[in-house]
Design a protein around this motif. Structure first.
Motif, PDB file in Angstrom:
ATOM      1  N   ALA A 191      81.616 -29.989   9.428  1.00 49.10           N
ATOM      2  CA  ALA A 191      82.953 -29.388   9.354  1.00 49.10           C
ATOM      3  C   ALA A 191      83.056 -28.236  10.327  1.00 49.10           C
ATOM      4  O   ALA A 191      82.080 -27.519  10.564  1.00 49.10           O
ATOM      5  CB  ALA A 191      83.229 -28.887   7.944  1.00 49.10           C
ATOM      6  N   VAL A 192      84.250 -28.068  10.899  1.00 47.57           N
ATOM      7  CA  VAL A 192      84.526 -26.896  11.726  1.00 47.57           C
ATOM      8  C   VAL A 192      85.641 -26.107  11.058  1.00 47.57           C
ATOM      9  O   VAL A 192      86.725 -26.644  10.811  1.00 47.57           O
ATOM     10  CB  VAL A 192      84.962 -27.307  13.149  1.00 47.57           C
ATOM     11  N   LEU A 193      85.366 -24.852  10.724  1.00 47.00           N
ATOM     12  CA  LEU A 193      86.425 -23.991  10.190  1.00 47.00           C
ATOM     13  C   LEU A 193      87.206 -23.432  11.372  1.00 47.00           C
ATOM     14  O   LEU A 193      86.629 -22.879  12.308  1.00 47.00           O
ATOM     15  CB  LEU A 193      85.841 -22.864   9.335  1.00 47.00           C
ATOM     16  N   GLU A 194      88.536 -23.603  11.320  1.00 44.09           N
ATOM     17  CA  GLU A 194      89.385 -23.174  12.426  1.00 44.09           C
ATOM     18  C   GLU A 194      89.907 -21.753  12.224  1.00 44.09           C
ATOM     19  O   GLU A 194      90.508 -21.169  13.108  1.00 44.09           O
ATOM     20  CB  GLU A 194      90.590 -24.125  12.548  1.00 44.09           C
ATOM     21  N   ARG A 195      89.726 -21.233  11.052  1.00 45.03           N
ATOM     22  CA  ARG A 195      90.225 -19.890  10.726  1.00 45.03           C
ATOM     23  C   ARG A 195      89.446 -19.364   9.539  1.00 45.03           C
ATOM     24  O   ARG A 195      88.765 -20.118   8.839  1.00 45.03           O
ATOM     25  CB  ARG A 195      91.718 -19.944  10.378  1.00 45.03           C
ATOM     26  N   ARG A 249      76.531 -29.613   8.083  1.00 52.30           N
ATOM     27  CA  ARG A 249      76.703 -28.412   8.912  1.00 52.30           C
ATOM     28  C   ARG A 249      78.151 -27.928   8.852  1.00 52.30           C
ATOM     29  O   ARG A 249      79.087 -28.718   8.951  1.00 52.30           O
ATOM     30  CB  ARG A 249      76.322 -28.718  10.365  1.00 52.30           C
ATOM     31  N   VAL A 250      78.335 -26.633   8.677  1.00 52.74           N
ATOM     32  CA  VAL A 250      79.665 -26.025   8.689  1.00 52.74           C
ATOM     33  C   VAL A 250      79.673 -24.972   9.784  1.00 52.74           C
ATOM     34  O   VAL A 250      78.776 -24.120   9.845  1.00 52.74           O
ATOM     35  CB  VAL A 250      80.005 -25.373   7.325  1.00 52.74           C
ATOM     36  N   GLU A 251      80.687 -25.035  10.661  1.00 55.22           N
ATOM     37  CA  GLU A 251      80.739 -24.120  11.799  1.00 55.22           C
ATOM     38  C   GLU A 251      81.932 -23.189  11.653  1.00 55.22           C
ATOM     39  O   GLU A 251      83.024 -23.619  11.280  1.00 55.22           O
ATOM     40  CB  GLU A 251      80.853 -24.956  13.081  1.00 55.22           C
ATOM     41  N   LEU A 252      81.698 -21.911  11.938  1.00 53.22           N
ATOM     42  CA  LEU A 252      82.785 -20.924  11.946  1.00 53.22           C
ATOM     43  C   LEU A 252      82.609 -20.033  13.168  1.00 53.22           C
ATOM     44  O   LEU A 252      81.509 -19.495  13.382  1.00 53.22           O
ATOM     45  CB  LEU A 252      82.755 -20.083  10.651  1.00 53.22           C
ATOM     46  N   HIS A 253      83.648 -19.880  13.965  1.00 52.62           N
ATOM     47  CA  HIS A 253      83.597 -19.070  15.181  1.00 52.62           C
ATOM     48  C   HIS A 253      82.420 -19.462  16.071  1.00 52.62           C
ATOM     49  O   HIS A 253      81.689 -18.607  16.582  1.00 52.62           O
ATOM     50  CB  HIS A 253      83.522 -17.574  14.846  1.00 52.62           C
ATOM     51  N   GLY A 254      82.188 -20.788  16.190  1.00 54.57           N
ATOM     52  CA  GLY A 254      81.166 -21.284  17.103  1.00 54.57           C
ATOM     53  C   GLY A 254      79.733 -21.169  16.600  1.00 54.57           C
ATOM     54  O   GLY A 254      78.801 -21.508  17.317  1.00 54.57           O
ATOM     55  N   ARG A 255      79.564 -20.684  15.357  1.00 52.48           N
ATOM     56  CA  ARG A 255      78.208 -20.561  14.822  1.00 52.48           C
ATOM     57  C   ARG A 255      78.078 -21.278  13.484  1.00 52.48           C
ATOM     58  O   ARG A 255      79.066 -21.456  12.779  1.00 52.48           O
ATOM     59  CB  ARG A 255      77.847 -19.077  14.632  1.00 52.48           C
ATOM     60  N   THR A 256      76.846 -21.646  13.121  1.00 55.89           N
ATOM     61  CA  THR A 256      76.624 -22.297  11.829  1.00 55.89           C
ATOM     62  C   THR A 256      76.831 -21.279  10.714  1.00 55.89           C
ATOM     63  O   THR A 256      76.289 -20.176  10.760  1.00 55.89           O
ATOM     64  CB  THR A 256      75.185 -22.857  11.747  1.00 55.89           C
TER      65      THR A 256
END
Ligand SMILES: [Mg+2]
Length: 303
Positions: free
Chosen positions: A226-230, A284-291
């Motif tokens: 997942a990628v968190l966009e905010r 894996r969950v990503e926020l602001h380009g980091r895990t």
């Protein structure tokens, strides 16, 4: 002992049992039981609430303890898009418990049970050093329609209801709106049905342990990342840390197909898109380009 690893070890030791009628076993919010020939599947979930682990005698009013015992189970029914049917409560009483405490405990539990039409159908009473509540909640859902954690696919949008971090903030402050939110979480039953019937959610779970660890679990179950966009929407006064890792908010986390239109509000609940499902390392969950490390509730408890 790592909880996720422990659950996995137990699960691997269970032989397949076709006659059980279980279509979804360990690893989702509820187990799913399919009675032969029935139009509905039955959902089962169980939870423990223990004195000095989940509540403190000095700070938590007994009616709130009763409310929270049932709310936790109902929240798991909501996460599958189900309707509550009945519950069973086993209760171990500590030596300090008096009739007044017990009456208020049951008042809190039975009020929520009446409001959600979840009948208390039985249980057991014993004695122990600390108050220990063990509840089983049964719910129902149209056959084959339970929303699972395992259905998220690449491109799906990730949403949360409400605002996060209020319960963790409330525990720190011990007063105010956040404390009230901590004491009396409201299971999102109607919202769960809306998400299942109208939004056709591809996956869902309730946020019991914190967004970082719960989204990690959903992604593991679905074999995606997942990628968190905010940043997630935070409860008034809560920090980003509270909102990302604080537990016991009992809001819903769900995913929908890319083209599904999700309203910004449904009834009183804001529904916020926080990210998207991607292929990639499962869990894996990503926020602001980091895990984003799956810290969750234990992280707060350790502090
Ligand atoms: Mg759950």
């Amino acid at each position: 002992v790592n909880e996720l690893a422990l659950i996995d070890r137990i699960r691997r030791r269970i032989p397949a049992a076709r006659r059980s009628g279980i279509t979804v076993g360990i690893g989702d919010d509820c187990a799913v039981f399919r009675p032969s020939g029935a139009k509905e599947d039955l959902l089962f979930t169980t939870d423990m609430v223990i004195e000095d682990v989940h509540f403190r005698r000095a700070t938590h009013p007994p009616s709130a303890v009763g409310h929270r015992v049932l709310a936790r189970g109902l929240s798991d029914i909501a996460a599958m898009g189900g309707e509550p049917r009945f519950c069973l409560l086993s209760l171990a009483l500590a030596p300090w418990v008096d009739r007044k405490w017990l009456d208020a405990f049951y008042r809190g539990l039975l009020r929520l049970a009446a409001r959600t039409e979840c009948m208390l159908a039985g249980g057991d009473i014993a004695r122990a050093g600390k108050v220990t509540c063990d509840i089983v909640v049964c719910g129902s859902v149209p056959r084959g329609r339970a929303i699972l954690r395992s259905g998220a696919r690449e491109g799906d949008g990730i949403y949360v209801s409400g605002a996060l971090g209020g319960s963790a903030l409330g525990l720190e402050k011990g007063r105010g709106a956040a404390w009230k939110h901590h004491l009396r979480p409201e299971p999102r039953l109607a919202l769960g049905r809306f998400v299942r019937e109208r939004l056709r959610a591809t996956s869902a779970m309730d946020l019991s342990d914190g967004l970082s660890i719960d989204l990690h679990r959903l992604c593991l179950a679905s074999g995606v990342s997942a990628v968190l966009e905010r940043d997630p929407p935070a409860f008034r006064g809560a920090s980003l840390e509270h909102a990302l890792h604080g537990g016991e908010d009992y809001e819903l986390l769900f995913t929908v197909k890319r083209r599904t239109i999700v309203p910004e509000h449904w009834l009183d609940f804001p529904l916020t898109r926080i990210g998207a499902i991607r292929k990639g390392s499962p869990g894996r969950v990503e926020l602001h380009g980091r895990t984003l490390d799956p810290l969750g509730w234990d992280h707060f408890r350790a502090h």
